[in-house]
Design a protein around this motif. Sequence first.
Motif, short mmCIF file in Angstrom:
data_model
loop_
_atom_site.label_atom_id
_atom_site.label_comp_id
_atom_site.label_asym_id
_atom_site.label_seq_id
_atom_site.Cartn_x
_atom_site.Cartn_y
_atom_site.Cartn_z
N LEU A 388 0.04 11.72 -11.96
CA LEU A 388 0.60 13.07 -11.98
C LEU A 388 1.69 13.24 -10.92
N GLY A 389 1.50 12.63 -9.77
CA GLY A 389 2.44 12.86 -8.67
C GLY A 389 3.56 11.84 -8.57
N PHE A 390 3.51 10.76 -9.35
CA PHE A 390 4.53 9.72 -9.23
C PHE A 390 5.94 10.23 -9.54
N PRO A 391 6.18 11.03 -10.59
CA PRO A 391 7.55 11.52 -10.82
C PRO A 391 8.09 12.33 -9.64
N PHE A 392 7.24 13.13 -8.99
CA PHE A 392 7.69 13.92 -7.85
C PHE A 392 7.96 13.02 -6.64
N ILE A 393 7.13 11.98 -6.46
CA ILE A 393 7.36 11.04 -5.36
C ILE A 393 8.69 10.31 -5.57
N MET A 394 8.96 9.89 -6.80
CA MET A 394 10.20 9.17 -7.08
C MET A 394 11.41 10.07 -6.86
N GLU A 395 11.29 11.35 -7.22
CA GLU A 395 12.42 12.25 -7.04
C GLU A 395 12.63 12.59 -5.57
N ALA A 396 11.54 12.71 -4.80
CA ALA A 396 11.67 13.11 -3.40
C ALA A 396 12.09 11.96 -2.49
N LEU A 397 11.55 10.75 -2.73
CA LEU A 397 11.79 9.63 -1.83
C LEU A 397 12.86 8.67 -2.32
N SER A 398 13.24 8.78 -3.58
CA SER A 398 14.29 7.92 -4.14
C SER A 398 13.92 6.45 -3.97
N HIS A 399 14.80 5.66 -3.32
CA HIS A 399 14.53 4.23 -3.20
C HIS A 399 13.49 3.92 -2.13
N PHE A 400 12.98 4.93 -1.41
CA PHE A 400 11.88 4.72 -0.45
C PHE A 400 10.53 5.10 -1.07
N LEU A 401 10.47 5.13 -2.40
CA LEU A 401 9.28 5.62 -3.06
C LEU A 401 8.06 4.74 -2.80
N TYR A 402 8.24 3.48 -2.42
CA TYR A 402 7.09 2.60 -2.24
C TYR A 402 6.52 2.67 -0.82
N VAL A 403 7.19 3.39 0.08
CA VAL A 403 6.76 3.40 1.48
C VAL A 403 5.35 3.95 1.65
N PRO A 404 4.95 5.09 1.02
CA PRO A 404 3.56 5.56 1.18
C PRO A 404 2.53 4.54 0.70
N PHE A 405 2.85 3.82 -0.35
CA PHE A 405 1.91 2.82 -0.87
C PHE A 405 1.81 1.61 0.06
N LEU A 406 2.90 1.34 0.80
CA LEU A 406 2.83 0.27 1.80
C LEU A 406 1.80 0.59 2.86
N GLY A 407 1.78 1.85 3.30
CA GLY A 407 0.78 2.25 4.29
C GLY A 407 -0.63 2.10 3.78
N VAL A 408 -0.85 2.39 2.51
CA VAL A 408 -2.19 2.22 1.93
C VAL A 408 -2.59 0.75 1.93
N CYS A 409 -1.67 -0.14 1.57
CA CYS A 409 -1.97 -1.58 1.56
C CYS A 409 -2.32 -2.08 2.95
N VAL A 410 -1.56 -1.64 3.95
CA VAL A 410 -1.84 -2.07 5.33
C VAL A 410 -3.19 -1.55 5.79
N CYS A 411 -3.49 -0.29 5.50
CA CYS A 411 -4.79 0.28 5.89
C CYS A 411 -5.95 -0.42 5.17
N GLY A 412 -5.75 -0.77 3.90
CA GLY A 412 -6.80 -1.50 3.18
C GLY A 412 -7.09 -2.85 3.78
N ALA A 413 -6.05 -3.58 4.18
CA ALA A 413 -6.25 -4.89 4.79
C ALA A 413 -6.92 -4.77 6.15
N ILE A 414 -6.51 -3.78 6.96
CA ILE A 414 -7.09 -3.60 8.29
C ILE A 414 -8.56 -3.19 8.19
N TYR A 415 -8.86 -2.25 7.30
CA TYR A 415 -10.25 -1.81 7.17
C TYR A 415 -11.15 -2.96 6.70
#
Length: 460
Positions: A388-415
């Motif tokens: 539901l939120g992906f179109p809004f993320i893509m419109e708001a962050l443009s080419h930085f749209l993957y940055v929030p998901f990068l943080g999730v991947c890092v947190c998953g590996a650390i945890y």
Amino acid sequence: MPRPRRPLWSTACRSLGHHAGKPLFLCVSLPPRKKSLLVNNIFVVLAAILFGFSRKAGSFEMIMLGRLLVGVSAGVSMNIQPMYLGESAPKELRGAVAMSSAIFTALGIVMGQVVGLRELLGDPQAWPLLLASCLVPGVLQLASLPLVPESPRYLLIDCGDTEACLAALRRLRGSGNLARELEELEEERAACQGCRARRPWELFQHRALRRQVTSLVVLGSAMELCGNDLMYAYASSVFQKAGVPEAKVQYATIGTGSCELLMAIVSCVAVERMGRRVLLIGGYSLMACWGSIFTVALCLQVAGVDEGWRVQARLTSTSPLPRPWQSLFPWTLYLAVACIFASILSFGIGPAGVTGILATELFDQMARPAACMVCGALMWIMLFLVSLGFPFIMEALSHFLYVPFLGVCVCGAIYTGLFLPETKGKTLQEISEELHRLNFPRRAQGPTWRSPEVIQSTEL
């Protein structure tokens, strides 16, 4: 005589709530695994019938109702199937057997992509058959499930039927020596004595399940928020910008599903050798790496387009010109395509399969069904929010749209590296005892109370 010590499992169960005077074996509160999967196929059959006759009836409501039934069936099966497989497999193969669910999930994605080709059932005239193709796996499961036994652990611990448990073990293991495995099941049954089946909301109320529930919530959410679905959604546009003809994009998309299927098979083979933690840490770390490169490629692509537009404007005229489609860095598109495939491969290494077996291995027999329910509901809710939120993320962050998901991947590996215990090669009772020590570290480190011994001496 010293007082006999209770197993850690029994202590944990008693701390979760002891129902005096009530029997241990509550088959009514815990439905059979095999029968639940068998009945669940009724939803698939009904949905296929609705899909098949929706065009003749001219009713889009039939399609919506069919999709609802398919969603219910998928939610039930994706929760019960790993639990049934994990409870029925020996400890040496439990991870590999439970991860076979991830293999068939990826296989379903690939088959859906293949069947949806325009040359097959992707034609506008054949879409009722495409939707009704879910009837095939439903009929296969209806025909094959009656031939397999019920979960031995469920038969012994929940129903107290030793003979049925032994018969199920013989059908699953053959004519080998079953004494050791039956002894482990008996120990688990004795440790669960006095416990009742947990309800989903009760998992969040007890300290004895604190680390298990936290791991389930964190890693279950990370699986859906790590950006893998984003790669699937973004793949078609990247393929088109990279020069793939629009008519051929559907064939390139099949490669994304094939990558996940390939790595699901590889991780199924490697999970009992490398362990769960290694696969999860490696998968999330690689996804963070490829996601970073993917973001850099998108930034270079946008910067190249902007620079090319300014250069063209200076050379031709002073009036504004439309932005060119071609970038000064055309190789960044191919780099983005490579990152998409690499990220999906990394997702298939660990998060795709290992996350699904956490509820089976981290919780005991009384809490496992509720944990699977919480895990499944959490994953579907997170998937809904991302979609539901992906179109809004893509419109708001443009080419930085993957940055929030990068943080999730890092947190998953650390945890995973800091808090998730390794469960490879351990019985479910050993895992529960280890988690109990982690949830109550002071009790585990402190001296164990023993009753005073009778001292017999003639000296004062």
